[in-house]
Design an enzyme around this catalytic site. Structure first.
Site, mmCIF file in Angstrom:
data_model
loop_
_atom_site.group_PDB
_atom_site.id
_atom_site.type_symbol
_atom_site.label_atom_id
_atom_site.label_comp_id
_atom_site.label_asym_id
_atom_site.label_seq_id
_atom_site.Cartn_x
_atom_site.Cartn_y
_atom_site.Cartn_z
ATOM 1 N N ASN A 114 4.850 9.214 -2.301
ATOM 2 C CA ASN A 114 3.741 8.974 -1.665
ATOM 3 C C ASN A 114 3.100 10.425 -1.410
ATOM 4 O O ASN A 114 3.007 10.924 -0.387
ATOM 5 C CB ASN A 114 4.471 8.551 -0.175
ATOM 6 C CG ASN A 114 3.433 7.758 0.590
ATOM 7 O OD1 ASN A 114 2.224 7.779 0.325
ATOM 8 N ND2 ASN A 114 3.738 6.622 1.466
ATOM 9 N N TYR A 146 9.865 2.604 9.812
ATOM 10 C CA TYR A 146 8.927 2.069 8.743
ATOM 11 C C TYR A 146 9.660 3.094 7.645
ATOM 12 O O TYR A 146 9.599 4.439 7.818
ATOM 13 C CB TYR A 146 7.328 2.537 8.870
ATOM 14 C CG TYR A 146 6.773 2.206 7.547
ATOM 15 C CD1 TYR A 146 6.800 0.990 6.886
ATOM 16 C CD2 TYR A 146 6.103 3.270 6.990
ATOM 17 C CE1 TYR A 146 6.174 0.904 5.749
ATOM 18 C CE2 TYR A 146 5.456 3.215 5.864
ATOM 19 C CZ TYR A 146 5.350 2.129 5.161
ATOM 20 O OH TYR A 146 4.795 1.994 3.926
ATOM 21 N N HIS A 194 6.544 -0.173 -8.256
ATOM 22 C CA HIS A 194 5.470 0.640 -8.429
ATOM 23 C C HIS A 194 5.158 1.547 -9.687
ATOM 24 O O HIS A 194 4.191 2.054 -10.006
ATOM 25 C CB HIS A 194 5.640 1.618 -7.337
ATOM 26 C CG HIS A 194 5.364 1.384 -6.099
ATOM 27 N ND1 HIS A 194 5.990 -0.152 -5.468
ATOM 28 C CD2 HIS A 194 4.556 1.539 -4.849
ATOM 29 C CE1 HIS A 194 5.389 -0.231 -4.302
ATOM 30 N NE2 HIS A 194 4.723 0.699 -3.918
ATOM 31 N N GLY A 239 4.066 -0.921 2.910
ATOM 32 C CA GLY A 239 2.951 -1.410 2.667
ATOM 33 C C GLY A 239 2.570 -2.818 3.462
ATOM 34 O O GLY A 239 2.734 -2.731 4.769
#
Length: 513
Positions: free
Chosen positions: A198, A55, A85, A62
């Protein structure tokens, strides 16, 4: 010459963040941190070349986390992530917030837990040191999966895209700004897009700045309280130390009472009150000031603890553990920070509320013990400070609305993959407004109390109060006919911002607690 801050694997202090965000300090990268980042990146490159989907390295994001991305499409994946984003809207966020945001993201990258190449970290620091500030918008973060949109707007500039301003605050095309600073735009590799966006960096940066401001303002509230006590011919006996720590051992309360007691020492006004002996008790807004300001102090200590813990955190998803494992986690959730941001908005509103009540008391001839109505020179012809209290009331009313917690709300996103979010960014934004309002409320109390004390002549206030009023009177005249009041309020606020009022109060009695 601006001071410098060294970014190492151990992180930063709150003072480091304030120096970079507010005073333009340069950031130097510790060579050991760079070496650590390079070592971890080598491991990510191995994972990227393997057959097993990982991932954030070789998958989508997401709700698309189960979608494997072929090698030749992964740079496009990173670009698409950042572009999609960077979806903020509304007014621009302040430069100091964006600088704190970038620095705190660099701190996490330097931890060696995110897997970026050293060039990503170095380019982010180059932006800071060159004074290039990405344009970040007010709305866009849910405070979960980090401050995604604000950080994506910063990452866009690293890629040579988006919008930014130079050191003077002038917007120029991003490619021009980078070229002038000799910065090469980044072509992001696997994992790097996620690593840049993040984190809880925006809400943490705003928390650190709010704590610094509120520490100053809660001490300022003790100064304005002491002035008001004298302006209203109050009593100083309730601030004696034996009534606080031994009887109700909240450290903040004891500190506030000690401050006010020290600020009142040597006051001929209060000596006259004691000799008169006509009143036994003052109103709550005077008598209970240490309990309110003390509670603010104690909550600030809790907020500081949360902020210091967050400053040692490495927030990313997925994250690289010391054994080389890349694993998903939920550390990007902003709840711990969002809660204290909301709590601080509550106590700021209450501190402003009690200050407004003290101000109103000085303006009411029925409760001010001999002061003219609204402290007017010629009541009826003059309105005095009547409308200054209206302004306080408007500010406090807004602060009460801002005290509604943002962190109790949650709107699911990303096709219900992200089904509970913190709204911590929103909590931080409203706290910034609350802090500004509190400063203005205290500035108006300062103006009002100084005028009330002046009207008690020939009796004088305490030496500490004289020093405070002298500083104020350098730019704001004393009692007289009505005048344009807005500039006086602005001057009083400026004296709170530059710290000269606190410095004057402390000159004779030492640092306030």
């Amino acid at each position: 010459m601006n001071p410098s801050v060294t970014l190492s694997t151990t992180g930063l202090t709150a003072a480091d963040v304030l120096a970079v965000a507010r005073r333009g300090a340069r950031v130097e990268l510790d060579p050991e941190a760079r070496e650590r980042v390079a070592e971890v990146r080598a491991h990510v490159d191995e994972l990227a070349s393997g057959a097993t989907p990982v991932y954030g390295v070789s998958t989508g994001f997401g709700a698309l986390a189960d979608t494997a991305i072929p090698t030749h499409m992964r740079q496009a994946l990173q670009r698409s992530l950042i572009r999609s984003h960077a979806a903020g809207t509304g007014p621009e966020v302040e430069t100091e917030v964006v600088r704190a945001l970038m620095l705190l993201r660099a701190r996490t990258l330097a931890s060696g837990r995110t897997g970026v190449r050293p060039v990503v970290l170095e380019t982010l620091l180059a932006l800071l040191n060159s004074g290039i500030t990405p344009i970040v918008h007010e709305h866009g973060s849910l405070g979960c999966s980090g401050d995604l949109a604000p950080l994506a707007h910063c990452a866009m500039v690293l890629m040579g895209e988006g919008r930014a301003r130079n050191r003077d605050g002038t917007e120029h095309p991003v490619r021009e700004l980078l070229a002038e600073a000799d910065i090469e735009p980044l072509e992001l590799a696997e994992k790097e897009g996620l690593a840049l966006i993040n984190g809880t960096d925006g809400m943490l940066g705003m928390l650190l700045m709010a704590i610094a401001d509120l520490v100053q303002l809660v001490r300022t509230a003790d100064v304005t309280t002491a002035l008001t006590v004298q302006g209203l011919r109050g009593r100083d006996s309730v601030f004696r130390p034996e009534l606080h720590e031994p009887l109700r051992p909240h450290p903040g309360q004891a500190a506030s009472a000690a401050n006010i007691h020290a600020l009142l020492q040597g006051s001929p006004i209060l000596d006259d009150v004691a000799a008169e002996g006509s009143r036994v008790q003052d109103a709550y807004s005077l008598r209970c000031a240490p309990q309110v300001a003390g509670g603010v102090r104690d909550l600030l200590e809790h907020a500081r603890t949360v902020a210091e813990r967050e400053l040692t955190a490495a927030i990313d998803n997925p994250v690289l553990l010391p054994d080389g494992t890349v694993t998903s986690n939920g550390n990007f959730h902003g709840a711990p920070v969002g809660y204290v941001l909301d709590f601080l908005a509550v106590v700021a509103a209450d501190l402003a509320s009690i200050a407004e009540r003290r101000t109103d008391r000085m303006l009411d001839k029925a409760r001010s013990h001999g002061l003219p109505p609204f402290l007017a020179e010629d009541p009826g012809v003059d309105s005095g400070f009547m409308i200054a209290q209206y302004t306080q009331a408007a500010l406090v009313s807004e602060m009460k609305r801002l005290a509604m917690p943002a962190s109790v709300d949650s709107i699911p996103s990303s096709a219900m993959q992200e089904d509970h979010v913190s709204m911590g960014w929103n909590a931080a934004r409203k706290l910034r407004t609350a802090v500004e309002n509190l400063r203005r409320v205290l500035a108006i109390e300062l103006l009002t109390a100084a005028r009330a004390v002046d009207l008690r002549a020939p009796l004088a206030p305490s030496p500490a109060s004289i020093a405070v009023i002298d500083v104020l009177r350098e730019t704001v005249p004393g009692p007289g006919p009505d005048r344009f009041l807005a500039p006086d309020i602005a001057e009083a606020e400026a004296r709170l911002v530059d710290g000269s009022i606190l410095a004057a109060a402390e000159r004779g009695i030492g640092p306030l607690r």
